[in-house]
Design an enzyme around this catalytic site. Structure first.
Site, PDB file in Angstrom:
ATOM      1  N   CYS A   2       0.837  -1.189   0.000  1.00 54.40           N
ATOM      2  CA  CYS A   2       0.000   0.000   0.000  1.00 54.40           C
ATOM      3  C   CYS A   2       0.879   1.249   0.000  1.00 54.40           C
ATOM      4  CB  CYS A   2      -0.947   0.107   1.189  1.00 54.40           C
ATOM      5  SG  CYS A   2      -2.113  -1.240   1.308  1.00 54.40           S
ATOM      6  N   ARG A  27       4.310  -0.608  -4.565  1.00 55.96           N
ATOM      7  CA  ARG A  27       3.970  -1.035  -3.208  1.00 55.96           C
ATOM      8  C   ARG A  27       2.658  -1.822  -3.145  1.00 55.96           C
ATOM      9  NH1 ARG A  27       6.794   1.627   0.715  1.00 55.96           N
ATOM     10  NH2 ARG A  27       5.195   1.091   2.229  1.00 55.96           N
ATOM     11  N   TRP A  74      -2.602  -2.890  -1.622  1.00 60.31           N
ATOM     12  CA  TRP A  74      -2.282  -4.325  -1.687  1.00 60.31           C
ATOM     13  C   TRP A  74      -3.152  -4.946  -0.598  1.00 60.31           C
ATOM     14  CZ3 TRP A  74      -0.258  -8.102   1.581  1.00 60.31           C
ATOM     15  CH2 TRP A  74       0.214  -9.263   0.960  1.00 60.31           C
ATOM     16  N   ASN A 100      -2.201   2.279   5.500  1.00 57.66           N
ATOM     17  CA  ASN A 100      -1.299   1.193   5.119  1.00 57.66           C
ATOM     18  C   ASN A 100      -0.954   0.454   6.404  1.00 57.66           C
ATOM     19  OD1 ASN A 100       0.823  -0.373   4.149  1.00 57.66           O
ATOM     20  ND2 ASN A 100       2.291   1.311   4.218  1.00 57.66           N
ATOM     21  N   GLY A 101      -1.320  -0.819   6.492  1.00 61.21           N
ATOM     22  CA  GLY A 101      -1.040  -1.575   7.711  1.00 61.21           C
ATOM     23  C   GLY A 101      -2.225  -2.464   8.052  1.00 61.21           C
ATOM     24  N   GLU A 495      17.532 -18.351  -5.524  1.00 60.03           N
ATOM     25  CA  GLU A 495      17.190 -17.000  -5.970  1.00 60.03           C
ATOM     26  C   GLU A 495      16.671 -17.021  -7.410  1.00 60.03           C
ATOM     27  OE1 GLU A 495      16.527 -14.347  -4.722  1.00 60.03           O
ATOM     28  OE2 GLU A 495      16.812 -12.812  -6.242  1.00 60.03           O
ATOM     29  N   LYS A 499      12.971 -15.761  -8.663  1.00 58.67           N
ATOM     30  CA  LYS A 499      12.736 -14.803  -9.758  1.00 58.67           C
ATOM     31  C   LYS A 499      11.772 -15.412 -10.763  1.00 58.67           C
ATOM     32  CE  LYS A 499      13.908 -12.088  -8.225  1.00 58.67           C
ATOM     33  NZ  LYS A 499      14.596 -11.884  -7.010  1.00 58.67           N
ATOM     34  N   GLU A 502       8.185 -15.599  -9.366  1.00 62.61           N
ATOM     35  CA  GLU A 502       7.565 -14.283  -9.177  1.00 62.61           C
ATOM     36  C   GLU A 502       7.059 -13.671 -10.466  1.00 62.61           C
ATOM     37  OE1 GLU A 502      10.931 -12.302  -7.080  1.00 62.61           O
ATOM     38  OE2 GLU A 502       9.347 -11.569  -5.783  1.00 62.61           O
ATOM     39  N   HIS A 518      17.851 -37.658  -4.351  1.00 63.52           N
ATOM     40  CA  HIS A 518      17.109 -38.022  -3.134  1.00 63.52           C
ATOM     41  C   HIS A 518      15.605 -37.772  -3.277  1.00 63.52           C
ATOM     42  CE1 HIS A 518      20.788 -38.858  -1.014  1.00 63.52           C
ATOM     43  NE2 HIS A 518      21.279 -37.693  -1.405  1.00 63.52           N
ATOM     44  N   LYS A 618       6.233  -4.719  -3.605  1.00 58.89           N
ATOM     45  CA  LYS A 618       7.679  -4.599  -3.410  1.00 58.89           C
ATOM     46  C   LYS A 618       8.079  -4.672  -1.939  1.00 58.89           C
ATOM     47  CE  LYS A 618      11.911  -3.501  -4.734  1.00 58.89           C
ATOM     48  NZ  LYS A 618      12.668  -4.639  -5.319  1.00 58.89           N
TER      49      LYS A 618
HETATM   50  O1  M6R Z   1      12.981  -5.077   1.101  1.00 59.29           O
HETATM   51  P1  M6R Z   1      13.448  -6.425   1.535  1.00 59.29           P
HETATM   52  O2  M6R Z   1      14.800  -6.772   0.996  1.00 59.29           O
HETATM   53  O3  M6R Z   1      13.366  -6.646   3.007  1.00 59.29           O
HETATM   54  O4  M6R Z   1      12.420  -7.443   0.871  1.00 59.29           O
HETATM   55  C1  M6R Z   1      12.450  -8.807   1.184  1.00 59.29           C
HETATM   56  C2  M6R Z   1      11.554  -9.594   0.274  1.00 59.29           C
HETATM   57  O5  M6R Z   1      10.220  -9.205   0.421  1.00 59.29           O
HETATM   58  C3  M6R Z   1      11.959  -9.419  -1.199  1.00 59.29           C
HETATM   59  O6  M6R Z   1      13.280  -9.806  -1.406  1.00 59.29           O
HETATM   60  C4  M6R Z   1      11.052 -10.235  -2.122  1.00 59.29           C
HETATM   61  O7  M6R Z   1      11.245 -11.606  -1.901  1.00 59.29           O
HETATM   62  C5  M6R Z   1      11.312  -9.855  -3.574  1.00 59.29           C
HETATM   63  N1  M6R Z   1      10.066  -9.691  -4.259  1.00 59.29           N
HETATM   64  C6  M6R Z   1      12.139 -10.840  -4.298  1.00 59.29           C
HETATM   65  O8  M6R Z   1      12.270 -10.570  -5.647  1.00 59.29           O
END
Ligand code: M6R
Length: 623
Positions: A2, A27, A74, A100-101, A495, A499, A502, A518, A618
């Site tokens: 948000c 956000r 969000w 926001n919260g 990682e 990606k 996501e 395994h 984000k």
């Molecule tokens: O702002 P931060 O690094 O604390 O965020 C952590 C995760 O929310 C962030 O890395 C999230 O997993 C990303 N969308 C990954 O691409």
């Protein structure tokens, strides 16, 4: 999670609020809305969908006025619908609020408002309940002739009283149609910044929303309330004490947050990595002493020497960087290191020794789980440092010291450059701790040279973008993708899979290569490609065994490897992505970048919304 923007000044509020929301869309982007006070009433426009949908609504039915609030959502409580979009109103319809919260005790407050005051609610949100509560308290106190000065302070008091009853987190902005040129903000657990302009002031969840108008900012602390007018503002605490905050200069400009010629922020940020990696180590390496210099840690040589254990905590990409850090710190400094999911750390009894040093890793510096872990660690008395990109963030401000990434704003929801900056910083920490112990000057020098050569090598990797695009397009029909790596490249596999999930929405998992046999091997089939991160290092021949196991079962193989590895993989791997040779400690940076590009190009080939993937935001400021 948000985004909020508020404005009070002489200009038309609508274009400023919309512009700010566009910059905060990372956000949250499932619904959006605006409330602008036009004379004696509040005009509101809101809808499910993106800011573009709200802009269309505003173009069809404009709202005029010089102060107002706005929100991009969000969803937490209530589906993303027109009704649940913010702003929300109180019972009188005069007070508009964006939030926001999460208000945890909203059901209880709602019950009281229904039973004692017969309120009517239009949405399913916790935020609307807060608007009603503030409005009720204000209406109970604001009797008599309208006196703007008195009513301003009554509105602030009403918000204060309401927030004293609330359990949960909030970044809030509100306005009231009876009180001209006045907005009020408050924060607890969700960021809020005041932008100080000339004859105009702003509120926003993040300075990127307002940096085009002013670079003077006041970062509010938890439990701050702020009353904002055109030419002044007043900060006070939830307890009523006057606040004394200084104005800071925002360290980036509106230019820095433009997409430029790139089709997506994600691609722009991938291509920024030669620079961001350089900036992460700028001024922090000493060839003379063969070590790293990290003054921001606020620790003496003796304190650094006495560190007996390290805990690295974070979420998502930051957690994966921490996992690379675990290998690095243990390898370079021989200090036992644990990586903890931030969300788990604070709720479990992680064994800690008196000499444990904790790092909270977070690009945004606002992730609720990571902030919770930082606070829990500090509560127990451990020195807790931050590795953050956002210098004004809560984690950066609350930690006992730390290292800034200096990666510049990261807007793409999928983190890219922040990962490589975090890995560089963890290398610096490993080098520093190692050189406080047994690590030789010769090895220190080799590490520094390896790090310093990275920007040039990253440039080489980026030249592969078109080749990688070809490979990605070839696999656009895949049902999912498996990623495998060993040692420092195992977290890269995690990682890369994150990606992929996501932004393509494909099933993707990362595993240590040897785990294949395994169980995971049961998944191998022609429609499910496996990516092996296998530079020609000490474990190359082990990786090769696993690659052969997949090949024997007709699984397509994509290998990320170095030149000599490519020679051995010829005729075995279906596709090879060649990265420059480098010291082991630098390799995760060189192997992750082609996989960021792989996910990016595959997502584009599948027609996905790369910068705003579904269901994500984000900065995750709720638990
Ligand atoms: O702002 P931060 O690094 O604390 O965020 C952590 C995760 O929310 C962030 O890395 C999230 O997993 C990303 N969308 C990954 O691409």
């Amino acid at each position: 999670m948000c985004g909020i923007v508020g404005y009070v000044g002489r200009a038309e509020a609508a274009p400023i609020l919309l512009d700010g929301l566009r910059r905060l869309e990372y956000r949250g982007y499932d619904s959006a809305g605006i409330a602008i006070v036009d004379g004696d009433h509040v005009e509101t426009r809101k809808c499910a969908g993106r800011i573009a949908d709200l802009s269309k609504l505003m173009a069809e039915n404009p709202a005029a006025g010089h102060y107002g609030i706005s929100h991009t959502r969000w969803a937490t409580h209530g589906k993303p619908t027109d009704q649940n979009a913010h702003p929300h109103f109180d019972e009188s319809g005069k007070l508009a609020l964006v939030h926001n919260g999460v208000i945890e005790n909203y059901q209880q407050i709602k019950e009281t408002l229904l039973q004692e005051h017969e309120h009517h609610f239009a949405s399913e949100t916790d935020s609307e309940v807060l608007a009603h509560l503030v409005g009720q308290i204000y209406d109970d106190s604001a009797v008599g002739v309208l006196d703007p000065r008195r009513h301003k302070s009554l509105l602030v008091e009403a918000l204060r009283t309401a927030l004293q009853q609330v359990i949960g987190t909030y970044g809030i902005a509100l306005c009231h149609s009876d009180i001209p040129d006045f907005i009020v903000g408050a924060r607890r657990g969700s960021p809020l910044v005041l932008g100080v302009g000339k004859d105009e002031n702003f509120l926003a969840s993040d300075v990127s929303a307002i940096v085009a108008y002013t670079r003077d900012a006041v970062y509010l602390n938890d439990f701050d309330l702020v009353a904002v007018e055109r030419d002044k503002f007043e900060i006070s605490s939830l307890g009523g004490e006057r606040g004394n905050h200084s104005i800071s200069k925002v360290e980036f400009t509106a230019e820095d947050i433009k997409k430029g010629d790139y089709p997506h922020y994600m691609l722009k940020e991938i291509f920024e990595q030669p620079g961001s990696v350089r900036d992460a180590m700028r001024g922090r390496l000493s060839l003379e002493e063969c070590t790293a210099k990290l003054g921001g840690l606020n620790m003496t040589a003796a304190q650094l020497r006495d560190v007996g254990r390290v805990v690295l905590t974070g979420c998502g990409t930051a957690l994966h960087a921490g996992m690379v850090g675990e290998y690095l710190i243990e390898q370079l400094a021989q200090i036992p290191t644990e990586v903890e999911f931030a969300s788990e750390f604070r709720h479990r009894n992680t064994p800690m020794t008196r000499d444990t040093l904790v790092f909270a890793i977070s690009q945004s510096g606002e992730t609720a789980d990571t902030l919770g872990a930082l606070r829990e660690s500090q509560r127990k008395g451990y020195r807790t440092l931050g590795i953050c990109n956002n210098v004004a963030s809560t984690i950066a401000r609350e930690s006992d010291g730390g290292v800034y990434m200096h990666a510049g704003p990261e807007i793409g929801v999928a983190a890219t450059k922040s990962f490589t900056s975090q890995v560089v910083i963890l290398n610096l920490i490993g080098l520093l701790l190692g050189r406080m112990r047994h690590l030789s000057t010769a090895e220190g020098t080799r590490l520094i040279e390896a790090l310093e050569s990275l920007p040039e090598k990253i440039e080489e990797v980026l030249k592969l973008s078109d080749t990688i695009k070809g490979i990605a397009t070839k696999y656009a029909e895949a049902t999912g993708i498996l990623f495998f790596g060993r040692q420092l490249n195992f977290p890269v596999a995690l990682e890369a899979a994150l990606k992929m999930k996501e932004i393509t929405y494909l099933y993707a998992e990362g595993h240590p290569s040897a785990e294949l046999k395994h169980g995971i091997i049961a998944l191998v089939k022609p429609e499910l490609p496996s990516v092996f991160i296998a530079p020609d290092d000490a474990v190359f021949s082990k990786n090769l065994n696993n690659i052969e196991q997949v090949r024997a079962r007709k699984g397509p193989i994509i290998a990320v490897t170095t030149e000599s590895g490519a020679v051995r993989l010829k005729g075995i791997a279906d596709d090879i992505i060649l990265v420059p040779d480098a010291h082991d400690i630098a390799m995760p940076i060189l192997t992750v970048i082609p996989l960021q590009l792989f996910a990016y190009h595959l997502a584009v080939a599948l027609g996905r919304d790369v910068d705003k993937p579904r269901n994500l935001a984000k900065s995750v400021t709720v638990e």
